[in-house]
Scaffold this active site. Structure first.
Site, PDB file in Angstrom:
ATOM      1  CE  LYS A  82      -4.062   1.652   2.556  1.00 37.64           C
ATOM      2  NZ  LYS A  82      -4.846   1.471   3.787  1.00 37.64           N
ATOM      3  CB  SER A 152      -8.156   2.995   2.783  1.00 37.21           C
ATOM      4  OG  SER A 152      -7.422   2.401   3.807  1.00 37.21           O
ATOM      5  CB  SER A 176      -8.671   0.084   5.485  1.00 34.50           C
ATOM      6  OG  SER A 176      -9.523   1.198   5.621  1.00 34.50           O
TER       7      SER A 176
END
Lengths: 454, 73
Positions: A82, A152, A176
């Site tokens: 990420k 996310s 997330s």
């Protein structure tokens, strides 16, 4: 081996082929980079593809393996992370214009561990600005490109589902990791709070943030967690505890284990397909000899308010400098609004929320009692469908800090073909129990083997 | 309940709170943030309705560990 077979290899299978020199890290990386070229213009999972750096790492891995210096199951395996994770020499944008050109000069702890294990870092994955939100603008769900992959860690979920990496990492403050895992039909673990170091990772909320592995199978998740865990004195919340052997949990029998499920009233409002898939998953466990017990999860309504006040206050603290000096540099998201409002929460209000966290945790421990684990739906609806569930089973466990694993448990019928997710929760530091139950489920079901048509 | 107060009252609150926080929000920002601020006031009301004994302590995010003699300075 066909191209598809290569890019959809599990970490477990790929590592065995690499270890025995039937497959080179360079060949595997070529296939993954080719897959990215072929499909990422549709999915948009990546912010940065570090092809040159990855190729250097893959060649180095192959040289080491030729010299019999095999580092372990992640050696030579393509990985993506990420874009909140600092990567030395590779831009880390956190998907915000404020950090568009930010190039860290050090690696996050998890990046150090991936590199030490011989992992080949392919690139940085998309997220909403500063990780705020349950969607990932710009990234599309590989199962249905008109729909969200969730957020996310949406780039991570989408990249895995689309064969653009073999393993990924995510961050989870309110669901997330598990939300995108659920929506994209992959596996994601929010580990016990403090188990995986947050050093070098752009924060939302320091007492709710978790970093964890995302993969296509539970076995792979255990392999990856084994690399990521360990005490890190640079992270003040990093746990210093004896670590179980996560890989040994794979394949252990589950007969006789005691597992709770939420009371029926607490599942109200979940999408009909999610409820069907959830109850079918419960039936699978019963067939495996697991004893199921209905329990009421305490303070679910209050926990949402508590989690939100803590999250937004701590986020406002992280954003203090940006808000004061670059308020107009935020992108077109709600981040600026949320941290402006978080700045208006008083210290006494924030501390009240942190005080309430204690009796909620104690009440949950009483309700959990002698159980080994808890099963809940992960996301309460398929990707893109309107949220109508009474309660949020994801953020609740960010507040408590328990380990929580999301894995695929079926596909929707209305609308058709969208992944559905199951969540397995265990006691603090019993992350291996989620793997034991998750792997047993994957041995009995085919959901994790399906692939989107891209 | 404060979250149901008229817009003018809520906006005035936001102006004062943002000053205390060192933000000095413009009227445009206050207008933008107002709906979510009402939602936030609702969360605070939920917290205020939770009974806490006097002895309550906040959940710690970090724990002290015994110091080591060989700890690096």
């Amino acid at each position: 081996m066909t191209h598809d077979e290569l890019v959809y290899l599990t970490i477990a299978d790929a590592s065995e082929l690499i270890r025995t020199k039937q497959l080179s890290a360079v060949t595997l990386l070529h296939a993954v980079l080719h897959q990215i070229e072929a499909v990422d213009d549709k999915v948009h999972a990546y912010i940065t593809v570090a092809a040159e750096e990855a190729m250097s790492a893959a060649k180095a891995a192959d040289r080491e393996i030729q010299k019999k210096s095999y580092r372990g199951p992640l050696h030579g395996i393509p990985m993506a992370v990420k874009d909140t994770h600092y990567t030395a020499g590779i831009r880390t944008t956190v998907a915000t214009p404020i950090l568009a050109d930010f190039v860290p000069d050090f690696d996050a702890s998890v990046i150090e561990r991936i590199k030490d294990a011989g992992g080949v870092l392919v690139g940085k994955l998309n997220l909403p600005e500063f990780s705020f939100g349950g969607a990932t603008p710009g990234t599309r769900n590989p199962w249905e490109l008109s729909r969200t992959p969730g957020g996310s860690s949406g780039g991570s979920g989408a990249a895995l589902a689309a064969g653009m990496t073999l393993g990924a990492t995510g961050g989870d403050t309110s669901g997330s990791i598990r939300g995108p895992a659920s929506y994209c039909g992959v596996v994601g673990l929010k580990p016990t709070y403090g188990l995986v170091s947050r050093f070098g990772i752009a924060a939302i909320s320091h007492s709710l943030d978790h970093v964890g592995p995302m993969t296509r199978t539970v076995e792979d998740n255990a392999l990856l967690l084994s690399v990521l865990v360990g005490h890190d004195p640079r992270d003040r919340s990093s746990a210093e505890v004896p670590l179980p052997n996560y890989k040994k949990a794979i394949g252990r029998k589950v007969k006789g284990m005691k597992v709770g499920i939420p009371a029926a009233a607490q599942l109200e409002g979940c999408h009909a397909d999610v409820l069907v898939a959830f109850h079918e998953a419960v039936a699978v466990y019963e067939k495996l000899g697991v004893k199921i017990k209905e329990i009421e999860l305490p303070f679910m309504k209050e926990s949402e308010a508590v989690q939100r006040v803590i999250r937004i206050s701590e986020a406002a603290s992280y954003h203090e400098t940006f808000l004061k000096h670059q308020p107009n540099a935020y992108g077109p998201s709600n981040v600026r609004r949320d941290v402006e409002l978080g700045s208006m929460i008083t210290a006494v209000q924030y501390l009240r929320a942190q005080k309430i966290r204690v009796p909620i945790t104690a009440a949950f421990e009483r309700a959990f009692g002698q159980l080994d684990a808890l099963l809940t739906p992960a996301e309460a609806e398929p990707a893109g469908e309107r949220r109508q569930a009474a309660y949020n089973f994801l953020s609740y466990f960010n507040l408590l800090g328990n380990p929580a694993l999301a894995l695929p448990c079926g596909f929707s019928t209305s609308p058709p073909g969208l992944p559905l997710g199951l969540q397995i929760v265990a006691r603090p530091f019993a992350d291996h129990i989620t793997y034991r139950l998750g792997h047993a489920y994957q041995r009995a079901t085919p959901w994790h083997q399906r692939r989107p048509k891209l | 309940m404060l979250r149901n107060a008229p817009d003018d009252e809520i906006k005035d609150l936001m102006r004062q709170l943002s000053k205390v926080a060192g933000l000095n929000l413009t009227e445009e920002r206050i207008e933008n943030d107002l709906p979510q601020f009402r939602v936030q006031l609702g969360w605070i009301e939920t917290l205020n309705s939770f009974h806490l004994p006097l002895e309550s302590q906040p959940s710690p995010a970090t724990h002290l560990r015994p110091g080591r003699k060989d700890a690096k300075k």
